[in-house]
Design an enzyme around this catalytic site. Structure first.
Site, PDB file in Angstrom:
ATOM      1  N   ASP A  56      14.157  -4.300  46.478  1.00  0.00           N
ATOM      2  CA  ASP A  56      13.030  -5.212  46.717  1.00  0.00           C
ATOM      3  C   ASP A  56      11.930  -4.967  45.684  1.00  0.00           C
ATOM      4  O   ASP A  56      10.742  -4.925  45.999  1.00  0.00           O
ATOM      5  CB  ASP A  56      12.492  -5.056  48.135  1.00  0.00           C
ATOM      6  CG  ASP A  56      11.559  -6.191  48.551  1.00  0.00           C
ATOM      7  OD1 ASP A  56      11.423  -7.181  47.793  1.00  0.00           O
ATOM      8  OD2 ASP A  56      10.942  -6.086  49.632  1.00  0.00           O
ATOM      9  N   HIS A  96      16.272  -6.236  53.485  1.00  0.00           N
ATOM     10  CA  HIS A  96      15.402  -5.093  53.816  1.00  0.00           C
ATOM     11  C   HIS A  96      15.280  -4.816  55.320  1.00  0.00           C
ATOM     12  O   HIS A  96      14.187  -4.835  55.882  1.00  0.00           O
ATOM     13  CB  HIS A  96      14.021  -5.242  53.182  1.00  0.00           C
ATOM     14  CG  HIS A  96      13.422  -6.605  53.196  1.00  0.00           C
ATOM     15  ND1 HIS A  96      13.310  -7.393  54.326  1.00  0.00           N
ATOM     16  CD2 HIS A  96      12.877  -7.344  52.183  1.00  0.00           C
ATOM     17  CE1 HIS A  96      12.734  -8.525  54.016  1.00  0.00           C
ATOM     18  NE2 HIS A  96      12.471  -8.533  52.728  1.00  0.00           N
ATOM     19  N   HIS A 145      12.295  -9.154  42.335  1.00  0.00           N
ATOM     20  CA  HIS A 145      11.317 -10.230  42.128  1.00  0.00           C
ATOM     21  C   HIS A 145      10.796 -10.137  40.696  1.00  0.00           C
ATOM     22  O   HIS A 145      10.111  -9.178  40.350  1.00  0.00           O
ATOM     23  CB  HIS A 145      10.159 -10.093  43.116  1.00  0.00           C
ATOM     24  CG  HIS A 145      10.577 -10.185  44.551  1.00  0.00           C
ATOM     25  ND1 HIS A 145      10.736 -11.387  45.200  1.00  0.00           N
ATOM     26  CD2 HIS A 145      10.887  -9.220  45.455  1.00  0.00           C
ATOM     27  CE1 HIS A 145      11.120 -11.165  46.449  1.00  0.00           C
ATOM     28  NE2 HIS A 145      11.217  -9.850  46.626  1.00  0.00           N
ATOM     29  N   TYR A 146      11.125 -11.146  39.886  1.00  0.00           N
ATOM     30  CA  TYR A 146      10.751 -11.098  38.474  1.00  0.00           C
ATOM     31  C   TYR A 146       9.557 -11.979  38.126  1.00  0.00           C
ATOM     32  O   TYR A 146       9.123 -12.006  36.982  1.00  0.00           O
ATOM     33  CB  TYR A 146      11.961 -11.431  37.596  1.00  0.00           C
ATOM     34  CG  TYR A 146      12.921 -10.257  37.463  1.00  0.00           C
ATOM     35  CD1 TYR A 146      12.566  -8.984  37.920  1.00  0.00           C
ATOM     36  CD2 TYR A 146      14.166 -10.416  36.885  1.00  0.00           C
ATOM     37  CE1 TYR A 146      13.432  -7.919  37.811  1.00  0.00           C
ATOM     38  CE2 TYR A 146      15.041  -9.342  36.761  1.00  0.00           C
ATOM     39  CZ  TYR A 146      14.671  -8.097  37.227  1.00  0.00           C
ATOM     40  OH  TYR A 146      15.533  -7.038  37.108  1.00  0.00           O
TER      41      TYR A 146
END
Length: 429
Positions: A306, A233, A63-64
């Site tokens: 994640d 996940h 997640h950027y």
């Protein structure tokens, strides 16, 4: 320009071999024990004696935060963190603002990733408009725009009919569908896994069936549609059992496990340190052990971090109100090498398959995951012999939210190379 990586223990074609790797003009020119015939006077040399030379690691779940929450992370800082951890290819989730849910928005993200990324960034499209609606995106359009897969990560697709239509559409164009599996009607306000620990701490718990109920539904839909269905996940033993059964019965399903679910359980939660708060939440010890076993029996196909950076303000709140998620890119390999390989629970070759070869193959990232003559020189070099302490001051990510800070580990990244260019190099003391 040529670079000779010399005397390393090279992971190649499933084997660890003492040999050299020659890089020229961004590609791997040769792999072997005596490469002098390829050399002239103009080359750089990296002595990798006593070091591991690996294909660049592949993380299909990061997640950027850009665009929309650049105070938490940017493409530049996130990809720098990935390089620090030995990753050369990552998959960027679509929970940004605006959501990449149209061909035009996906194309914009693909271009931005290429412009700002230090590593290769594969872009997810959302499954549905805005990630929360029941309107399935234009699958053919987002694929043509550059999406490598689709996901609503951060939210599960709640309506079975919507998921069925999405799977049909993804299958028709050959896009993997990666699912955040969470039946929101079963959450009941829980902030951790329901059980003895949640009751002891007096924190609201959510039952594990939140995950397994949606896994069961989705596996039935995946069987009906033939889509490549990927479980993000995975965290419970019941989910693993269903995935294992589905694989044996011809369902095209893959799944990932995170370092934190492999190494931590709900017993680590004290109710105050929100670095132990994530989604899915930490599970019971029996689930953690089942995940580790599933790395070896093939039920779990790959490891993904994640990577979820947050500001100190968002993580510093009361446990019930703090943001979910931890950073993971910079510590994943070292943690897993130290806690699983050095303890004899997992072979090094298997760890490298789980962190490089398998995710690349599962998601058709054809240029990643292998060291191969003629392929891009995406290479990671690790020091397996000297311990170091995980220190948040060393992070290149904007996020310092990790429960592993202060831990002594092995497997520090020495160098990461992308397309033959060094994008991270350890500072020598």
């Amino acid at each position: 320009m040529k670079t000779l990586i010399k005397n390393g223990t090279v992971y190649n074609d499933g084997r660890l071999v003492k040999e050299d790797v020659l890089v020229e003009d961004g590609i791997i020119r040769a792999i072997g024990k005596d490469l002098h015939e390829y050399l002239d006077d103009d080359y750089d040399e990296l002595d990798a004696g006593n070091l591991l030379v690996s294909p660049g690691l592949v993380d299909v779940h990061v997640h950027y935060r850009e665009p929309g929450q650049t105070e938490k992370e940017t493409i530049k800082t996130g990809s720098a963190a990935a390089a620090h951890g030995g990753f050369t290819t990552v998959g960027a989730m679509p929970n940004v603002d605006p959501v990449p849910d149209t061909p035009a928005k996906v194309a914009q993200m693909v271009a931005k990733n290429k412009q700002d990324g230090l590593v290769h960034i594969a872009q997810y499209s959302a499954i549905t408009t805005d990630r929360t609606s029941d309107e399935v995106v234009d699958m053919a359009g987002v694929k043509q725009a550059g999406a490598f897969a689709v996901s609503n990560d951060g939210n599960g697709v709640q309506a079975a009919g919507t998921m069925y239509r999405a799977m049909q559409a993804a299958k028709a164009v050959g896009l993997p569908l990666a699912a955040h599996v969470e039946d929101e009607s079963l959450l009941f306000g829980g902030v951790m896994t329901e059980g003895d620990r949640s009751r002891y701490l007096g924190l609201p718990g959510a039952p594990e069936v939140v995950e397994s109920a949606q896994v069961a539904r989705d596996l039935a839909l995946a069987k009906a549609t033939g889509v490549h269905y990927h479980v993000c996940h995975v965290s419970t033993k019941d989910s693993l059992a269903m995935i294992h059964f589905a694989k044996q019965n011809g369902v095209r399903v893959t799944c990932e496990a995170t370092p934190h679910h492999l190494l931590l359980s709900d017993q680590c939660i004290d109710g105050h340190d929100s670095n132990y708060k994530m989604n899915p939440p930490l599970r019971h010890e029996a689930d953690r052990r089942a995940l580790v076993a599933a790395l070896n029996d093939g039920t779990v196909d790959m490891i993904a971090t994640d990577h979820a950076p947050h500001t100190e303000e968002d993580k510093g709140r009361d446990f019930c109100c703090a943001a979910n998620g931890i950073t993971g890119s910079e510590t994943a390999f070292a943690l897993l090498y130290t806690k699983l390989v050095k303890t004899g629970l997992l072979k090094l070759e298997r760890l490298l398959d789980l962190m490089a070869t398998n995710p690349a193959e599962a998601f058709n990232l054809t240029e990643a995951g292998h060291l191969e003559v003629g392929k891009p020189a995406d290479i990671a070099v690790f020091d397996l012999n000297h311990p170091y302490v995980i220190d948040q001051r060393d992070y290149l990510s904007k996020g310092i939210n990790s429960p592993f800070t202060g831990m002594t580990v092995y497997g520090q990244t020495v160098m990461t190379m992308v397309d033959g260019q060094v994008v991270y190099q350890r500072k020598e003391n």
